[in-house]
Write a protein that holds these residues in place. Structure first.
Motif, PDB file in Angstrom:
ATOM      1  N   ALA A  45      -1.360  -9.321   0.109  1.00 16.73           N
ATOM      2  CA  ALA A  45      -0.041  -9.773   0.554  1.00 16.73           C
ATOM      3  C   ALA A  45       0.766  -8.642   1.184  1.00 16.73           C
ATOM      4  O   ALA A  45       1.889  -8.866   1.642  1.00 16.73           O
ATOM      5  N   GLY A  46       0.214  -7.418   1.197  1.00 17.60           N
ATOM      6  CA  GLY A  46       0.879  -6.303   1.866  1.00 17.60           C
ATOM      7  C   GLY A  46       1.454  -5.241   0.957  1.00 17.60           C
ATOM      8  O   GLY A  46       2.102  -4.308   1.431  1.00 17.60           O
ATOM      9  N   ALA A  47       1.241  -5.353  -0.336  1.00 15.76           N
ATOM     10  CA  ALA A  47       1.780  -4.333  -1.257  1.00 15.76           C
ATOM     11  C   ALA A  47       1.060  -3.005  -1.055  1.00 15.76           C
ATOM     12  O   ALA A  47      -0.156  -2.964  -0.859  1.00 15.76           O
ATOM     13  N   SER A  48       1.811  -1.920  -1.137  1.00 12.11           N
ATOM     14  CA  SER A  48       1.233  -0.588  -0.991  1.00 12.11           C
ATOM     15  C   SER A  48       0.697  -0.104  -2.329  1.00 12.11           C
ATOM     16  O   SER A  48       0.985  -0.682  -3.386  1.00 12.11           O
ATOM     17  N   ALA A  49      -0.060   0.982  -2.283  1.00  9.48           N
ATOM     18  CA  ALA A  49      -0.588   1.558  -3.514  1.00  9.48           C
ATOM     19  C   ALA A  49       0.541   1.973  -4.440  1.00  9.48           C
ATOM     20  O   ALA A  49       0.477   1.791  -5.658  1.00  9.48           O
ATOM     21  N   THR A  50       1.602   2.539  -3.867  1.00  8.79           N
ATOM     22  CA  THR A  50       2.752   2.969  -4.678  1.00  8.79           C
ATOM     23  C   THR A  50       3.403   1.778  -5.369  1.00  8.79           C
ATOM     24  O   THR A  50       3.725   1.833  -6.560  1.00  8.79           O
ATOM     25  N   GLN A  51       3.601   0.684  -4.635  1.00 14.66           N
ATOM     26  CA  GLN A  51       4.217  -0.509  -5.222  1.00 14.66           C
ATOM     27  C   GLN A  51       3.348  -1.081  -6.343  1.00 14.66           C
ATOM     28  O   GLN A  51       3.868  -1.495  -7.385  1.00 14.66           O
ATOM     29  N   LEU A  52       2.037  -1.086  -6.141  1.00 13.37           N
ATOM     30  CA  LEU A  52       1.147  -1.611  -7.173  1.00 13.37           C
ATOM     31  C   LEU A  52       1.182  -0.737  -8.420  1.00 13.37           C
ATOM     32  O   LEU A  52       1.205  -1.239  -9.549  1.00 13.37           O
ATOM     33  N   TYR A  53       1.202   0.575  -8.231  1.00 14.25           N
ATOM     34  CA  TYR A  53       1.242   1.478  -9.379  1.00 14.25           C
ATOM     35  C   TYR A  53       2.566   1.353 -10.137  1.00 14.25           C
ATOM     36  O   TYR A  53       2.589   1.384 -11.375  1.00 14.25           O
ATOM     37  N   VAL A  54       3.672   1.219  -9.412  1.00 14.45           N
ATOM     38  CA  VAL A  54       4.970   1.060 -10.073  1.00 14.45           C
ATOM     39  C   VAL A  54       4.995  -0.241 -10.871  1.00 14.45           C
ATOM     40  O   VAL A  54       5.483  -0.287 -12.008  1.00 14.45           O
ATOM     41  N   GLY A  55       4.455  -1.311 -10.299  1.00 15.12           N
ATOM     42  CA  GLY A  55       4.410  -2.585 -11.016  1.00 15.12           C
ATOM     43  C   GLY A  55       3.595  -2.491 -12.289  1.00 15.12           C
ATOM     44  O   GLY A  55       4.005  -2.990 -13.351  1.00 15.12           O
TER      45      GLY A  55
END
Length: 444
Positions: free
Chosen positions: A402-412
């Motif tokens: 869906a376009g999430a970045s690696a940083t966004q996934l790690y923060v989640g």
């Protein structure tokens, strides 16, 4: 005292530490298995033309197998014995690893990943119990910590093999796992005894002789048939008072389930997605494997560090600290990977902390339950924890597509791990080991 209580009060012998070492060796298979998929992710994705969701599903299939193995195979340990079940599970794992290595398509690979997971699930459900049953009360936490460290050892071996094959054939990693599992099958068949607790409770043919043979190796006095009969009478009396335990312990049980789910969510996200995400962020495959290796290296010592810390403070409080630090370091790690040496150092910390959280969950759970229902309580907690393990790679793959970045996934994922700390605070009044600290100011 029954035999289990005698073992708990006695000094740990070298033979008992050997059994813990054998269980640790088998736990290495879990670490190797999960990281074999993670480290070969970029190559597998390229060969089979997978998108993020498809790769996440491939990872999850193995974890689904682990859940099935834990919940469907584990009950047979009480019927046929822990040792036979482990041997059956090791056989399934061996077939699964070799099958994945020779798979001509992702569908075939997925089937053998499922089979491997079922085998690993059966192994973990039995070895965790055996490591605890053969440990005395004083060293049980340390023994479980060492046992849990096996995951990091196996993951580190997988990373070394994967790094050596970068640019070559990814199937070599699975062949190595197959030979390792086959070696474990031979070693366990030769050295691992049957659980004394199983022999004492089920009393199959030759139980007394097998119990006394194992007790002699542990340097303990033998028992008689009368001793076994008396212990059986006590267990039967205790069983009559244990009905309705789930209703009485519903709140702490649910809190423990959430603890396992959140920890395993973060744990399997970090261990299954890191190399693939770092390649997506622009790192070379070799550098991504190196960063993943750092996490594995940290994992080899994290659970032991938790065990040492838990000797100083209440295990639940230590786990709160580990979960919060894990969440913070996960965010720092993904922000620092552009500087390889810094990312490597932070990765070691992430591996140590998140692996320590797994050891902490294994340690915090048992005191919540009376001894006669402890295996049931922990068995369900481990099974529920696999929900987090299964959801983690799948959700990450969907968000990535869906376009999430690696940083966004790690923060989640870090936020999910941090939720564990909140749950553990709520667990305080149900935790017997936290009772002495009730009057202290709000530390947890």
């Amino acid at each position: 005292m029954n035999i289990t209580e005698r073992i708990g009060a006695a000094r740990m012998s070298g033979y008992q530490w050997l059994i813990v070492a054998l269980c640790t060796f088998m736990n290495c298979l879990d670490g190797f298995d999960v990281m074999a998929v993670a480290f070969t992710g970029p190559s597998v994705t390229e060969e089979f033309g997978l998108n993020g969701s498809q790769f996440g599903l491939l990872v999850s299939v193995g974890l689904i197998g682990m859940a099935l193995g834990s919940m469907l195979l584990a009950p047979f340990a009480d019927l046929i014995g822990r040792r036979p079940l482990i041997l059956i599970s090791l056989t399934l794992g061996t077939i699964g690893m070799f099958g994945a290595a020779m798979a001509p398509s992702v569908t075939v690979m997925g089937f053998f990943r499922l089979l491997t997971g079922i085998g690993v699930g059966g192994i973990l459900a039995s070895t965790n119990v055996i490591a605890s049953e053969f440990s005395n009360a004083k060293n049980r936490g340390l023994a479980i910590g060492i046992y849990t460290a096996g995951y990091g050892i196996g993951a580190t071996v997988a990373s070394v093999v994967a790094k050596a094959t970068v640019g070559g054939d990814w199937r070599i990693v699975f062949y190595a796992g197959g030979f390792g599992t086959l070696l474990a099958l031979v070693v366990i068949a030769l050295l691992l005894p049957e659980s004394i607790a199983f022999l004492e409770q089920r009393r199959p043919r030759g139980a007394l002789e097998n119990i006394n043979r194992t007790l002699a190796r542990m340097g303990m006095d033998s028992v008689s048939q009368t001793d076994l009969d008396q212990a059986a009478s006590v267990r039967e009396g205790t069983r009559q008072t244990s009905s309705g335990w789930l209703k009485q312990l519903l709140t702490p049980t649910i809190l423990l389930w959430i603890t396992f789910i959140t920890i395993m969510f973060g744990f399997y996200f970090v261990n299954s997605w890191t190399p693939t995400l770092l390649v997506e962020e622009g790192l070379s495959e070799s550098a991504a494997v190196t960063a993943g290796m750092a996490i594995s290296i940290g994992g080899t010592v994290g659970s032991v560090l938790y065990g040492v810390a838990a000797r100083v403070r209440t295990p639940r409080v230590v786990l709160i600290g580990f979960s919060l630090l894990s969440a913070a370091m996960m965010i720092v790690f993904i922000l620092s990977t552009s500087i390889l040496w810094l990312g490597f150092g932070i990765g070691v910390l992430v591996g140590a902390l998140i692996n320590g959280c797994i050891a902490g969950a294994y340690t915090v759970g048992p005191p919540l339950y009376p001894a006669n229902i402890r295996s049931v309580g922990m068995g369900w907690a481990l099974g529920m924890g696999r929900i987090g393990a299964i959801l983690s790679p799948t959700i990450a793959g969907m968000l990535k597509d869906a376009g999430a970045s690696a940083t966004q996934l790690y923060v989640g994922a870090a936020v999910v791990v941090a939720i564990c700390a909140v749950v553990l605070i709520a667990l305080r009044r149900h935790d017997p080991e936290s009772a002495p600290a009730v009057k202290e100011p709000a530390t947890a």
